[in-house]
Design a protein around this motif. Structure first.
Motif, mmCIF file in Angstrom:
data_model
loop_
_atom_site.group_PDB
_atom_site.id
_atom_site.type_symbol
_atom_site.label_atom_id
_atom_site.label_comp_id
_atom_site.label_asym_id
_atom_site.label_seq_id
_atom_site.Cartn_x
_atom_site.Cartn_y
_atom_site.Cartn_z
ATOM 1 N N LEU C 74 12.720 7.074 50.197
ATOM 2 C CA LEU C 74 11.927 6.905 48.969
ATOM 3 C C LEU C 74 12.771 6.443 47.787
ATOM 4 O O LEU C 74 12.295 5.676 46.946
ATOM 5 N N ARG C 90 5.468 -0.116 45.378
ATOM 6 C CA ARG C 90 4.611 1.062 45.519
ATOM 7 C C ARG C 90 5.248 2.330 44.979
ATOM 8 O O ARG C 90 4.827 3.432 45.320
ATOM 9 N N GLY C 92 5.018 3.577 42.204
ATOM 10 C CA GLY C 92 4.081 4.322 41.374
ATOM 11 C C GLY C 92 3.152 5.218 42.188
ATOM 12 O O GLY C 92 2.425 6.032 41.632
ATOM 13 N N LEU C 93 3.163 5.051 43.516
ATOM 14 C CA LEU C 93 2.260 5.833 44.364
ATOM 15 C C LEU C 93 2.874 7.123 44.882
ATOM 16 O O LEU C 93 2.234 7.875 45.607
ATOM 17 N N ILE C 94 4.113 7.384 44.483
ATOM 18 C CA ILE C 94 4.782 8.596 44.976
ATOM 19 C C ILE C 94 4.400 9.776 44.083
ATOM 20 O O ILE C 94 5.186 10.219 43.245
ATOM 21 N N SER C 95 3.195 10.282 44.251
ATOM 22 C CA SER C 95 2.812 11.446 43.430
ATOM 23 C C SER C 95 3.572 12.690 43.889
ATOM 24 O O SER C 95 3.867 13.576 43.103
ATOM 25 N N ARG C 96 3.866 12.732 45.161
ATOM 26 C CA ARG C 96 4.709 13.783 45.710
ATOM 27 C C ARG C 96 5.967 13.134 46.252
ATOM 28 O O ARG C 96 5.834 12.145 46.975
ATOM 29 N N PRO C 97 7.160 13.644 46.030
ATOM 30 C CA PRO C 97 7.489 14.832 45.263
ATOM 31 C C PRO C 97 7.001 14.729 43.813
ATOM 32 O O PRO C 97 7.001 13.642 43.227
ATOM 33 N N THR C 98 6.656 15.876 43.264
ATOM 34 C CA THR C 98 6.214 15.950 41.877
ATOM 35 C C THR C 98 7.412 15.841 40.932
ATOM 36 O O THR C 98 8.569 15.847 41.368
ATOM 37 N N GLU D 28 0.262 14.846 38.935
ATOM 38 C CA GLU D 28 0.714 13.522 39.374
ATOM 39 C C GLU D 28 -0.303 12.822 40.266
ATOM 40 O O GLU D 28 -0.355 11.591 40.331
ATOM 41 N N LEU D 32 -3.219 8.086 40.998
ATOM 42 C CA LEU D 32 -2.924 7.179 42.112
ATOM 43 C C LEU D 32 -3.998 6.102 42.276
ATOM 44 O O LEU D 32 -5.182 6.398 42.393
ATOM 45 N N ASN D 154 2.185 7.127 51.094
ATOM 46 C CA ASN D 154 3.382 7.904 50.769
ATOM 47 C C ASN D 154 3.950 8.482 52.071
ATOM 48 O O ASN D 154 3.274 9.241 52.758
#
Lengths: 421, 421, 421, 421
Positions: C74, C90, C92-98, D28, D32, D154
Motif C-alpha cells: 500500500l 487509487r 484515496g480509496l484506502i479508508s483502512r488503515p484509518t 474515513e 469512498l 483495497n
C-alpha cells in the motif's frame, strides 16, 4: 428445386449495381474510412464478395482456390465462427489489394456463383444466395452513407455525381405546396406483426406474432426541416427537460446544435449532400438525426416516437408507394401529395422508433455462421422502420427492422410523430 | 547575388527525386496514414510544394493564382503564422485533390520556381530556397518511414520495390565478418560545436559555441541485432531497473518486447522491411528503437548514450564516409570495415543521444513564419545525431540535430554506446 | 561512527513536523486525492514511515514484525526493487488503515528508529537516515501542494489554518514598495556546479563538475503578478508564436487562460490559497505556472528562462537569505528589499529553468533500491532551482535540483528571467 | 387529508435506518468513491436530505435558511430543473462538509420535516414525502453496493460488520439440500401488468396496461453458483457464439473471466462480501453478473432471459415470501425450500430481464423537477425485476422496475431462466 434462372438474374443485377454506383469515383475515393463505424468503398465491394465466397463457393466447390488466403481475414466483418478479422478501424489502410485486384476478386466470385446458380441448388443454398443479395444491397446503402460521411470531412467538399442544372433542380428544389400534417387514428387491440415468410426476409423479422396495442395516432408524414428549425429556434438543444439523460450528455460532449451535415456558408444554413452543399429545403424531411434528437424533437412537439409495432400495424394497411429517384445521388425529397394516406413510409428517411431492437417471441437465429448476421446485435440499439432514399427498393417492406445505436446519425434518418390517444 | 544556375539545378534534382521515389507506388498507396505522427505520400508531395508556394512564390509573384485556395489550409503542416491547418490526424481522408491534381499543383509550383530561380534572387530568397530543398529532403525521409509504418499494418505485407534476387541478396545478406566493437577515448576539455555557417544549415544547428567536456569513450560502431538479441534473452524487457520510469510505463502499456518491425514467422524472427519480411541479419545495426529502449540497452551493457556534444566532438575529426545504397529501398546494412575509425556515423541509423533538444546559447529562430520550423519543438524531445539509410546524403553533416520524442521508433533509429572515463 | 544524538534529534524534529502540519485537518481531509499526481495526506504520512521501515528497520532488526504486511504494498510509491505497489491513482480509496492506525504505524517506526539511532550506526545507515529525513521533508512540501489542489476542487473552498485578522494581513497584504527589476550580468567562462559533498545532498546533485558558460544576465527578482497580468492583457494566451508547440497544444486542450488557482469572484481576480480565496497581490511573485507558461512569458518579455548552470553559478556568490514565514500556511510573499543582490532565490517559488533533468557527467545512482530515488526520472522533466514557500528550510541549497514535467503547475512554481548578453 | 402520524413514523423509521447502517463505519469510510457510478456514503446521506429540503421544505417554509447554500449544488444528483450539480466523479473530494456537518444538516431537515408532517399536508406533499422515503430506501441499497465496490479495491479487504462465529455460519454456510430446478409453464394470452395505484409506486411502474404473451416457461429458482461454475468450466467466457456482440467486446476489453468479487485465495475461489472474502456457496444464487453475462449464461443453458412482462405475470400469482436476513450485512443466501412455487423472487438478487427500460403505454413523467426521477433514463438500460438482499423490504412488489445498463454488475444481480414453449 428453385427457379435458378431468376435467381441468377437477381444475383447479377445486384452485383452490377454495386459497380455502377462506384462509377463516379476516382481511385483515391475507394479507401476513405473517416470513423470506425464507416467502411471504405473498396472494403464494401470486397466484403460482399467474401460473403458469397465464404458461405456458398467454398462449401460447394471443394477445389476452389481463393485469389489470396489473406482475404479471408481482411474482408471478414464480424463472423467469429468463420475466423479472425482484420481490425475494423484500419480498413482504410488496406492499399493492397488495389481496386483492380478487388475487382478481379469479384470477377472470380461472380464466375463461380454463375456456375453454381446454373445448376440445381439446395433450399439452403437458395436461402444463402438471397441472403447474400440482401446483404449486398445493405452494403450498397452503406456505400452512400459512408462515402458521404468521409467526403464531408474534406474541406473541398467533393461532389459524388455530376448532374445537369435541370437535374440538380429536380433533386433539390423547394416546391411551393407542402403536404400539411394530419393525424391518423388507430384503434389498437390484438394485432399481428412480423414477416409472413412468403418472400425473403431476414431472420430478425420473424416469427410473425401477436401484440396488444393501445389506441394510438400517427402523423401522415415525416417531420420537415422547417419544423426542426422551429425546434432549434425554441432552444431545443439547450433545454435539458426535452432530452433523455444519455442524449443530453452526448450533445454536451459533442457540442451538437443541429443535424449532421448542416453547416453555415456565408451566414446561410446549407446541408451537405452527395452533390455538395445545398440550401436547406424547408419542406423536405429533416434527415441525419440521432435517435436522441428524434426523441427530443418529439417531446418538444408534445408527441413521442412510435413503437415498431404501431408503425408496422399502421403501415400494413397502406399501399406501398415507392417512387425511386432516377439519380444515383440519394437525397430525401419533399412530398407534395395531398393523399389521405400515410406518406413517406419508404425511400425517404429511416424512421426512429422507441422500440429496442430485441428478439421477437420465438426468434431463432439462423444456424451456422450466418446466425451471427442479426441476433448478436440485439442490445443497446433501436429499431428504425421504413427505408431511406439510399435503400434498395426491394427492402421497402413493412416487416423490415433496421437497427442503429441512439447516437448514430450518419444514415438517412428522420422521424414520424406518434401520440397515445 | 547568388549563383542561380546551381541553385536551380539543386532545386530540380530535389524535386525530381521526390517523384522518383514514388514511382513504385500504386495510386492507393498515396493516401495511407496509419497514425497521427505519419503522413500520406500525397500529403508529403503536396506539402513540400506548398512550402515553396507559400514562402517564395506568393510573396514574389503578386499576380500568382493558386490552383485551389483550400490547399493553403490542407497542406499547411503547423505554421500558425501562415494560417489555419487541416486536422493532422485526417490527412488520409483527402481523396480529393487526387494524386494527379497534386502532381499538377507541383508542376505549377515548379514552373514558378524555375522562373524565380532564373532571375536574380535576394539573399533571403536564396536562404528560403535552400531551406525549402532541405525541408523537402526531410520529407523524402518521412516518405519512407511513414510508408513503411502504414504498409506494416497490412497483413499482406506490401513490398515497396521489386528487386532481382541478386540485388536482394546484396541488400539483406549476412556477411561473415562483422566489425568487432572497440572503444575510442577522447580527452574532452573545451570544445566547439555547432554549424560553422559556411554551408547551409538549419537555424537549430547554431550558433557555434563552446562546451566543456569530461573525458569520455565512444564505441567505434553501432549496436548490432545480435547484441540486442542478447539483451532480450537476458530479460531486458522485464527488468525495471534498466529503464527510465517513463519508458518502463510505456513498455507495460504497449506490451513492447522487441524493436518495431520484428515479428515471428513460423517461429523465426524476421524484421519487416520495405522489401517485405526478411530474416534478421545479426551483424547489421539494430534499428527502430525508441529512445527508452536505446537507453535501457545502454544501461544493460554497462554504458550510456552519448551526449550530443560528445558525439559531435568525436565525429568532427572523422572523415565522413557515406556509401549510399544504390537501391531506393532504405535498410541499414552490416558494416564490414576493420577501420581504425568510428564507422557508421551516417547513412545507417539515427543515433539517440541523452541530450534534450534545446536551444544552443544565443539561438535565435529565423524571423517570420519559417521561424516556426525548429524552435517551437524544443521541449520533450531528444537529439539524434548522424543520419539514416533514408536520409538525404547532403544532410550527413556533423552539426545536424535531428529530434524525436523518446517513445518514437518509426524512424530508422539505433544507438552507439558511450562511457565516462 | 557518526554523531548519533544529533541525527536522532534531526530525525525526531522532522517526524514531529509532519504531524504538526496535519494538526489543522479533520479526519476527512486525510484521504483526498484529486488527481493521480497528488497523494492523500494519510498516504504521505504512511509512506514516509514505510521508507524508514523498508530501508533501515527491516534490514537491521531481523525479528521486526510489521503491523500489517499489506503496508509494504500500500505504501510503496515506485520502488520496483522492493516489490509491487498499490495503484497510484487509487490511494484515496484506502479508508483502512484509518488515520489512527497509520499514526500507530508511525509510532512503531519511530520507536524502532529511536532504538537504531541510539546505538552506533554504519555510514550507509547514516546516509539512509539522512536520505529518509530529506525524503520526508519533500513529502511535507507535497502535503501542502496536494492538499491545496484537492481543496480547490471543492466549491466550499476549505481553509487550512485559522489565522487572526492581523496574521492574515501580514501574510497576504500588498506593500506599497515593490522591488524594481534590475539585471545582473555574469561573465560566464569555466564554472563548477554540483554538490560539494560536505553536507547531505541527493545523488542527482553530483558529481560536482565543470561547465562552460557564455556571458549572461539574470533578473534580480522573480516575475510578479502584475507583470504576468500584463502578459495576459497583451493576449499572451492567444499568441501561438510565444509558445512551445507542446505548450500551445496543452493550453488549447485544457483551455488555460491564467495561472492555476486564479479565479474570478464577483468580477474580481482572486487566487485560491490554503487560506481561501484572496485578492491577488500585484507585487508578489506570480506562482503556479507550468513550465510552458513560464517559457511563454519569458518569450513575451524578450527574455528566456535561465539554464540550471546559469542559475546555480549566479546563486553561488549569493548569501542565502531565507526568512521563513512564521505561519504553517505557505504562500509566496512580496519582496520589498532594495538589495543589490539577487533576491527571492529561496522560499518563495521554485524557478523553472530551460534545462532538461538529466544526469550530471559521471552520475551514478545510489546502489540498491534507493537508487530508484532520482535517476529513473531523468526523462521528459525540467530542472527547477531555488525552493518554495512550502519547502523545508534546509533544502534551500544552491545545488538542489527539483524536477517536474513542463505541464505541472500544482507546485509553488514561478520564474526568474534571463538573457544572453 | 392524509393520515399524518403514520407517514411521520414511516419517515422517521426510514431516516433512522440510513444512520443505523452507517454505524459500523469509521469516518474515513464515508468518503469512498471508487468509480463515477458509485457515490460516497456521506454523499448518500446528504443527498437524501437534500431531496426533502428541495422538494418539500424550501417550497413550504418560506423563511427556511439552509445551513449552507452550496449544499444545493454539492448534493443535487441530476435534477437539471433544480440547478447546477457538482461533478459526479468528484464526490469523493468533498471532505468538507464533514460527516458531523452532514449529520447536522440531516437534523435540520428532520426537524423541519417533523414540523411539516405534524400538520395537514396536501396530496402532492403526501406523494412527495412517500417518494422521498422510497428514494432514500433506494440510496440505502446503493450505500451497500457502493461501499462494497470501494472496499473491494483495497487489498486489506475491509469488513463491514463484526459478526459472531455462529452468525457468520448462518449467513455464509452451505446447506446440504439445495432446491432442484423445475420449470413452471404459463399459458400467456392477454395479461395486465403495471402498478394498480392502490399503494405508492414510482411513476415508471404505470399505467397498468394490457400485453399479449406467448406461452412461456420459467425456472422455479435463481441460477446457482455451481451452475455458473459449469458455464465457466465449459469455456463460457471464451465462446463468442454465446454472447451479444457488445457483451463480447466488453469482456475482451475488461478481461472478465468470472463474476465481480470472485477472486482466488491460495488457489481456492472465494467471493468478496461485506464480511470479507468467503468461500463460494455452490447452492447460493450466482450474483454480481452483468446483463451480458446473464444473457450468455442463458444461451449456454439453452434458455433465455425472461421479459419483464413474463416475470411480472408469473409473479402476480405468487404469495410474496420475504424472509429478510437479520444482519445488516447483505448477501444472497441459499434457498432450501422444496416449494411448488416460484422461489427467490425477492430479497436475493435482482433478476435481469431482456426488456429494455422504456415507457409503458400512456406513461407520463411526474410534473416538476421530480419528473426527472425516472423518465429521462429510458434509454440503453434493461429492466431488472424482484429485489435483492440489499433492497428495502417494502420495495418487494411485483410491479417494481429497477434498471441498469447491461455492463453494470456492482448491484446484487443474478438471473432466473426462461424458455418459450
Amino acid at each position: 428445386m428453385k427457379n435458378k434462372s431468376t435467381l441468377l438474374t437477381k444475383f447479377q443485377r445486384c452485383r452490377k449495381y454495386s459497380i455502377d454506383i462506384c462509377e463516379p469515383l476516382v481511385t483515391e475515393d475507394y479507401s476513405l474510412q473517416a470513423e470506425i463505424f464507416t467502411s471504405p468503398t473498396k472494403w464494401h465491394i470486397a466484403h460482399t464478395s467474401w460473403f458469397f465466397e465464404t458461405f456458398l463457393i467454398k462449401p460447394h466447390f471443394k477445389n476452389y482456390q481463393t485469389p489470396n488466403p489473406q482475404y479471408a481475414v481482411l474482408f471478414n466483418s464480424y463472423y467469429n465462427a468463420v475466423g479472425p478479422q482484420f481490425s475494423r478501424n484500419r480498413r482504410g489502410l488496406i492499399s493492397r489489394p488495389t481496386v483492380s485486384e478487388v475487382l478481379e476478386y469479384r470477377s472470380v466470385v461472380d464466375e463461380y456463383m454463375q456456375k453454381l446458380l446454373s445448376s440445381d441448388i439446395t433450399a439452403e443454398q437458395d436461402y444463402l444466395v438471397r441472403l447474400g443479395i440482401a446483404h449486398e444491397q445493405q452494403h450498397q446503402e452503406l456505400f452512400f452513407t459512408d462515402l458521404k460521411y468521409s467526403f464531408y470531412l474534406n474541406p473541398v467538399f467533393p461532389t459524388y455525381q455530376i448532374l445537369s442544372d435541370s437535374e440538380q433542380t429536380s433533386l433539390f428544389a423547394t416546391q411551393t405546396i407542402a403536404t400539411p400534417n394530419s393525424w391518423h387514428n388507430y384503434d389498437g387491440g390484438l394485432v399481428d406483426i412480423g414477416s409472413k415468410d412468403e418472400v425473403f426476409s431476414f431472420d430478425n423479422e420473424g416469427p410473425r406474432h401477436r401484440q396488444w396495442l393501445q389506441p394510438f395516432t400517427l402523423s401522415n408524414r415525416l417531420v420537415t426541416n422547417s419544423e426542426y428549425l422551429e425546434f432549434i429556434a425554441d432552444g431545443g438543444y439547450q433545454r435539458s427537460e426535452l432530452w433523455l439523460s444519455d442524449g443530453w450528455a452526448l450533445i454536451q460532449k459533442e457540442q451538437w446544435q443541429k443535424p449532421l451535415y448542416w453547416n453555415e456558408i456565408d451566414g446561410l444554413l446549407h446541408n451537405y449532400t452527395l452533390h455538395g452543399n445545398q440550401p436547406i429545403n424547408p419542406n423536405a424531411p429533416v434527415c441525419h438525426l440521432s435517435g436522441y434528437e428524434a426523441d427530443a424533437f418529439a417531446s418538444w412537439a408534445g408527441a413521442r416516437l412510435p413503437t415498431e409495432t404501431e408503425w408496422e400495424h399502421a403501415a400494413q394497411s397502406q399501399l406501398v408507394i415507392g417512387e425511386k429517384s432516377k439519380f444515383l445521388t440519394p437525397h430525401p425529397i419533399q412530398d407534395s401529395h395531398t393523399s389521405a394516406d400515410l406518406t413517406q413510409l419508404y425511400q425517404q428517411c429511416w424512421q426512429w422508433t422507441s422500440s429496442a431492437y430485441s428478439p421477437y417471441p420465438g426468434y431463432k437465429a439462423a444456424s451456422g455462421a450466418v446466425g451471427e448476421y442479426n441476433g448478436k446485435f440485439m442490445a443497446n440499439q433501436l429499431v428504425l422502420k421504413g427505408s431511406s432514399c439510399a435503400t434498395s427498393e426491394n427492402h421497402a417492406r413493412v416487416s423490415y427492422r433496421n437497427f442503429f445505436y441512439p447516437p448514430d446519425r450518419w444514415q438517412f434518418t428522420g422521424l414520424r410523430l406518434a401520440k397515445s390517444q
